[in-house]
Design a protein around this motif. Structure first.
Motif, PDB file in Angstrom:
ATOM      1  N   TYR A  24       0.776  -1.185  -0.064  1.00 19.29           N
ATOM      2  CA  TYR A  24       0.086   0.088  -0.096  1.00 19.29           C
ATOM      3  C   TYR A  24       0.919   1.247  -0.075  1.00 19.29           C
ATOM      4  O   TYR A  24       1.444   1.456   1.104  1.00 19.29           O
ATOM      5  N   SER A  27      -0.672   6.336   1.071  1.00 26.05           N
ATOM      6  CA  SER A  27      -1.452   7.002   2.477  1.00 26.05           C
ATOM      7  C   SER A  27      -1.141   8.458   2.319  1.00 26.05           C
ATOM      8  O   SER A  27      -2.062   9.254   3.184  1.00 26.05           O
ATOM      9  N   THR A  30      -5.078   8.377   1.721  1.00 25.92           N
ATOM     10  CA  THR A  30      -5.745   8.046   2.929  1.00 25.92           C
ATOM     11  C   THR A  30      -4.766   6.674   3.735  1.00 25.92           C
ATOM     12  O   THR A  30      -4.430   6.032   2.794  1.00 25.92           O
ATOM     13  N   SER A  31      -4.656   7.104   4.950  1.00 24.52           N
ATOM     14  CA  SER A  31      -3.825   6.060   5.615  1.00 24.52           C
ATOM     15  C   SER A  31      -4.775   4.965   6.036  1.00 24.52           C
ATOM     16  O   SER A  31      -5.971   4.990   5.920  1.00 24.52           O
ATOM     17  N   GLN A  32      -3.928   3.919   6.118  1.00 24.15           N
ATOM     18  CA  GLN A  32      -4.842   2.534   7.111  1.00 24.15           C
ATOM     19  C   GLN A  32      -5.021   2.973   8.371  1.00 24.15           C
ATOM     20  O   GLN A  32      -4.229   3.683   9.010  1.00 24.15           O
ATOM     21  N   HIS A 205       3.011  13.094   9.894  1.00 28.64           N
ATOM     22  CA  HIS A 205       4.391  12.461   9.689  1.00 28.64           C
ATOM     23  C   HIS A 205       5.560  13.179  10.461  1.00 28.64           C
ATOM     24  O   HIS A 205       6.646  12.744  10.402  1.00 28.64           O
ATOM     25  N   LYS A 224      -5.867  10.837   7.247  1.00 30.08           N
ATOM     26  CA  LYS A 224      -4.540  10.570   6.670  1.00 30.08           C
ATOM     27  C   LYS A 224      -3.465  10.450   7.879  1.00 30.08           C
ATOM     28  O   LYS A 224      -2.299  10.302   7.541  1.00 30.08           O
ATOM     29  N   CYS A 226      -4.079   7.909  10.333  1.00 28.41           N
ATOM     30  CA  CYS A 226      -4.650   6.441  11.084  1.00 28.41           C
ATOM     31  C   CYS A 226      -6.070   6.497  11.749  1.00 28.41           C
ATOM     32  O   CYS A 226      -6.272   5.641  12.332  1.00 28.41           O
ATOM     33  N   TYR A 383       4.115   5.465   4.463  1.00 24.72           N
ATOM     34  CA  TYR A 383       4.069   5.668   5.995  1.00 24.72           C
ATOM     35  C   TYR A 383       4.693   4.802   6.852  1.00 24.72           C
ATOM     36  O   TYR A 383       5.441   4.095   6.432  1.00 24.72           O
ATOM     37  N   ASN A 386       5.321   1.110   5.898  1.00 31.42           N
ATOM     38  CA  ASN A 386       6.143   0.842   4.699  1.00 31.42           C
ATOM     39  C   ASN A 386       7.392   0.396   4.889  1.00 31.42           C
ATOM     40  O   ASN A 386       8.088   0.844   5.878  1.00 31.42           O
TER      41      ASN A 386
END
Length: 409
Positions: A24, A27, A30-32, A205, A224, A226, A383, A386
């Motif tokens: 993925y 991010s 959109t983040s997971q 971030h 973005k 979580c 993110y 990764n």
């Protein structure tokens, strides 16, 4: 905790897509969500589901405590001076529109200047574009350098005593550029202007300290970082928010209603009309807990390392054009690129067949695409979950894409 261990905390990442383990790399869109965030929302609906503030029963009290507890977590996370400066919204777009349609409406007049940059997301461009049209103000753009950065010299040349608002993103969702917000804020204030910071790509971030930045307004989205979709934050200095009028009326934001007049609640609730985004706020609070446990400095350092690794890997692939700063320390974990003679949507389609999720298009930044002299680009964004192995899969997928289209043509 390393990225491989962190990855295991995200249930969606434990799957195959098109017969391949999912990588993925989207991010920035959109983040997971980790188990802890999903479980916090599940727990609210299973155990505490109730409206907040007005009820005196037990469920209402518990829901209110969690909702307002999330507000305190946000205050601490961005170092606002008070929870009265933290307003829950639907996201960055809503936050910026609220500023433009309240503060901007009442403070910008004909002949004033609104300064933005070419790299802005549409959400931090269109509200100011439309406000300038309504008010007869001038919309000005800070020039960009060839590498996708802006210089303080150009900021000083663009911002004048006529400038009322400077609106700029902290981190570009396309170029990955990290803008010198603290210094830009100082220049804005020296000219009597107010500054609005789009923090959608920075807040997930890196450490953010709104008091240290001295920004007047700061906006970001939960999804973005979580947290769930549909929840965001508008930060504003209290003295500014106190003098702003709400843009949505009814429900939670009212104090007293008569037949011909009404009064509003105090901050922050006067800007939160209707039933609040309760579950979203609780999920955002859980996401902040999660990110703080990992450590924001650790996340930023990890992304810088991934960006440098990816830049080095992609430099070995012929026909790839990378946009934005080449110095990984000057950019976030966003890598926007094009592959010669292959449309970005075709790149994304072939990568998806390999189980690799990237984004393709104009990324809600059409003026920037025009500045880059392209119609669209592909984008890989990294993110905390990764790994270098993800980058290796991504680069291998690009090589396969090149091979496929060379055979086709």
């Amino acid at each position: 905790m390393n990225a491989k261990e962190i990855r295991k905390l995200f249930p969606i990442l434990d799957q195959e897509v098109n017969g391949h383990p999912l990588v993925y790399l989207d991010s920035a869109a959109t983040s997971q969500k980790p188990y802890s965030v999903i479980e916090s929302i599940d727990s609210y609906y299973k155990e505490d589901n109730s409206n907040v503030h007005r009820g005196v029963h037990t469920l209402g009290t518990r829901a209110t405590d969690k909702y307002e507890g999330a507000r305190e977590k946000v205050r601490r996370f961005i170092n606002a001076s008070s929870t009265s400066e933290v307003i829950f919204t639907r996201g960055t777009t809503t936050s910026i529109n609220t500023i433009a349609n309240s503060f901007g409406r009442d403070n910008v007049k004909e002949g004033d200047e609104i300064v933005i940059s070419y790299m802005e997301h549409h959400s931090n461009l269109i509200p100011w574009q439309q406000l300038a049209k309504r008010k007869g103000a001038t919309l000005k753009y800070i020039p960009m350098q060839e590498d996708g950065t802006i210089t303080l010299e150009d900021v000083r040349k663009t911002v004048t005593s006529q400038t009322k608002i400077v609106a700029i993103m902290y981190v570009s969702n396309v170029l990955g550029t990290i803008n010198p917000i603290k210094e830009i804020t100082k220049i804005a204030h020296e000219n009597g202007a107010y500054i609005v910071v789009d923090g959608a790509q920075s807040t997930p971030h890196m450490k953010v300290d709104v008091q240290d930045l001295d920004c007047d307004f700061y906006a970001f989205s939960g999804h973005k970082m979580c947290a769930p979709t549909g929840i965001g934050v508008l930060y504003g200095k209290r003295e500014l928010l106190e003098n702003m009028e709400p843009v949505e009326f009814g429900g939670e934001m009212i104090d007293f209603v008569d037949l011909y007049d009404s009064t509003w609640k105090e901050l922050p609730w006067k800007f939160e009309g209707g039933t609040p985004i309760i579950a979203g706020a609780i999920g955002l609070g859980a996401a902040i807990d999660f990110l703080e446990e990992i450590g924001m400095d650790n996340i930023l350092n990890h992304e810088h390392a991934l960006a440098e690794y990816a830049l080095n890997k992609l430099s070995t692939v012929d026909g790839v054009t990378i946009y934005g700063p080449k110095d990984a320390t000057k950019r976030a974990g966003v890598l926007t690129f094009n592959l010669d003679d292959v449309h970005p949507h075709d790149v994304a389609t072939v990568l998806d067949a390999e189980g690799i999720a990237v984004r393709a298009g104009h990324h809600c930044a059409q003026p920037l695409m025009k500045w880059l002299k392209v119609s669209a680009t592909a984008r890989a964004s990294f993110y905390l979950y990764n790994t270098e192995e993800d980058i290796d899969r991504f680069v291998a997928g690009l090589l396969k894409t090149k091979e496929y289209f060379s055979d086709v043509f």
